[in-house]
Design a protein around this motif. Structure first.
Motif, mmCIF file in Angstrom:
data_model
loop_
_atom_site.group_PDB
_atom_site.id
_atom_site.type_symbol
_atom_site.label_atom_id
_atom_site.label_comp_id
_atom_site.label_asym_id
_atom_site.label_seq_id
_atom_site.Cartn_x
_atom_site.Cartn_y
_atom_site.Cartn_z
ATOM 1 N N THR A 65 50.781 17.286 -47.677
ATOM 2 C CA THR A 65 49.640 17.573 -46.989
ATOM 3 C C THR A 65 49.141 19.069 -46.807
ATOM 4 O OG1 THR A 65 50.388 18.046 -44.574
ATOM 5 C CG2 THR A 65 50.930 15.826 -45.490
ATOM 6 N N ASP B 141 42.669 9.515 -44.635
ATOM 7 C CA ASP B 141 42.876 10.210 -45.947
ATOM 8 C C ASP B 141 44.246 9.722 -46.323
ATOM 9 O OD1 ASP B 141 42.285 11.498 -48.033
ATOM 10 O OD2 ASP B 141 43.062 13.503 -47.138
ATOM 11 N N LEU B 142 45.318 9.948 -45.627
ATOM 12 C CA LEU B 142 46.795 9.309 -45.739
ATOM 13 C C LEU B 142 46.812 7.889 -46.217
ATOM 14 C CD1 LEU B 142 49.830 9.850 -45.955
ATOM 15 C CD2 LEU B 142 49.885 9.073 -43.721
ATOM 16 N N VAL C 51 46.591 15.268 -48.912
ATOM 17 C CA VAL C 51 46.146 14.643 -47.781
ATOM 18 C C VAL C 51 45.711 15.962 -46.668
ATOM 19 C CG1 VAL C 51 46.664 13.285 -45.561
ATOM 20 C CG2 VAL C 51 47.656 12.764 -47.728
#
Length: 420
Positions: free
Chosen positions: A112, A150-151, A137
């Motif tokens: 991320t 988005d994850l 992410v």
């Protein structure tokens, strides 16, 4: 009972210095109990591992006590799920090599943009070595929270591993780790949690989270420069370790390569003994029904961290209030006072007309220590468009800091604005 700050601060020798330590996200001050453990080890039990003589047996006993203390603190199932190392970065680089051996070319790895680079680059490098794809992410720039939609899209690619932070070392955001673990496990991914920034601020339970790995560094929770890794025993047992041949073949020894920093590990034990004291002294006031599942020292640790968390919520509120009252200050991350439970009191900002380093330098002259730059959260400052502008100013109180110190920070910043 609230925290008695005079009593709390008496446990930290460095606080006798007439300065304000707001540089805690880069490393807290060490408690006297940790120092005492280190000196006691070096003067009475200093020896290498596995010898047929008294000091070696005593040294091994101290290290076993430290493994058990960390297991109790994190509520790990067993002490041999705890691995000590130089720091979080080194442990992650080491373990990433072992984990990557289970990947195949074409596999996906998730990282991320909200993370410290120590939970990004090791996985990116390992993915490059194994011919795997890295899926990034994003986070929401307006409030510094992870983009869970988005994850979810990233998880549709059925990744092998998700690397995520418990709390952002740049913006203070606490991620919903239990939810993220559940989402990742639903598609068969392992989850590697960087808890370095969260460890000093709230309770952790690796069994409740069901995470596969969790890593932190003791110098961020009032101890010495030692890294701490939790790994599920079945994972640690199955993974191939990069080690010398005579080293143990079972965890944790198979991953604790070379002669460890024994006095530092003793210091970790001392830091946790300090937190146990906090729980015994102040924890009863924050007793909650959810604590019923814990007993003994594990319960005391949770009470300590809940007491600290409750006190620090007021520091977060005061810090946001002070910063937002300064003309020209832009605060990044969560600012909603109704959502303070979703952040630790690590707050980053910019001041119009000032480079972050200039602000930190001016505050140093006022006896206030803060960080500037990207704090190795390079993906954060890049995403916010601040990397080429000197990054951010970061202020990070912990439970030994006071509301008066927060106000003195505000007064110092107000003077900078007037001078400019």
């Amino acid at each position: 009972m609230t925290l008695d700050l005079n009593l709390i601060r008496s446990h930290f020798p460095a606080l006798r210095r007439p300065v304000i330590y707001f540089d805690n996200p880069g490393g807290t001050q060490i408690t006297q109990m940790a120092l005492d453990r280190m000196v006691h080890y070096l003067t009475l039990h200093n020896a290498n591992h596995g010898g047929a003589f008294a000091t070696s047996r005593e040294s091994d006993a101290v290290l076993e006590m430290a493994h058990q203390a960390v297991a109790d603190w994190l509520n790990a199932a067993r002490p041999d799920e705890i691995v000590f190392g130089a720091n979080m970065t080194t442990l992650t680089l080491h373990l990433s090599r072992s984990i990557a051996r289970t990947w195949q070319p074409g596999d996906t790895i998730v990282v991320t943009r909200l993370d410290h680079d120590a939970n990004i680059s090791p996985w990116v490098l390992a993915a490059q070595d194994r011919g795997c794809r890295v899926r990034w992410v994003d986070f929401h720039p307006e409030d510094g929270t992870l983009d869970l939609d988005d994850l979810a899209r990233a998880l549709e690619e059925k990744p092998r591993l998700v690397a995520v932070g418990y709390a952002s070392n740049a913006l203070g955001t606490i991620n919903p780790v239990a939810k993220i673990v559940s989402m990742a496990h639903a598609v068969g991914a392992w989850v590697y949690v960087d808890a370095v920034q969260y460890a000093a601020h709230g309770p952790m339970d690796v069994q409740a989270l069901e995470c596969d790995f969790l890593v932190c560094s003791a110098y961020k929770f009032f101890g010495p420069h030692v890294g701490v890794l939790y790994g599920r025993y079945d994972h640690l047992q199955a993974l191939s370790a990069y080690k010398v041949r005579p080293a143990p073949n079972d965890p944790p020894g198979k991953f604790e390569t070379g002669t460890q920093n024994h006095e530092g590990i003793a210091g970790v034990l001392g830091a946790l003994e300090y937190l146990e004291w906090v729980g015994r002294t102040f924890g009863a006031a924050v007793d909650q029904p959810t604590l019923a599942v814990y007993s003994g020292r594990r319960r005391t640790f949770k009470q300590a961290m809940l007491a600290i968390q409750a006190y620090e919520a007021n520091l977060s509120r005061a810090l946001l209030d002070v910063l937002e009252a300064i003309p020209g200050v832009t605060v990044y991350g969560l600012r909603d006072r109704a959502r303070l439970a979703e952040r630790v009191p690590t707050v980053s900002f910019t001041l119009a007309g000032w480079l972050p380093q200039a602000v930190a330098t001016a505050l140093d002259q006022a006896g206030i220590y803060v960080w500037d730059g990207n704090f190795y959260a390079l993906a954060v400052t890049e995403r916010l468009g601040l990397e080429g502008k000197g990054g951010l100013v970061r202020v990070g109180p912990v439970h030994y800091n006071t509301p008066d110190e927060v106000q003195r920070l505000g007064d110092a910043l107000a003077r900078l604005v007037r001078q400019a």
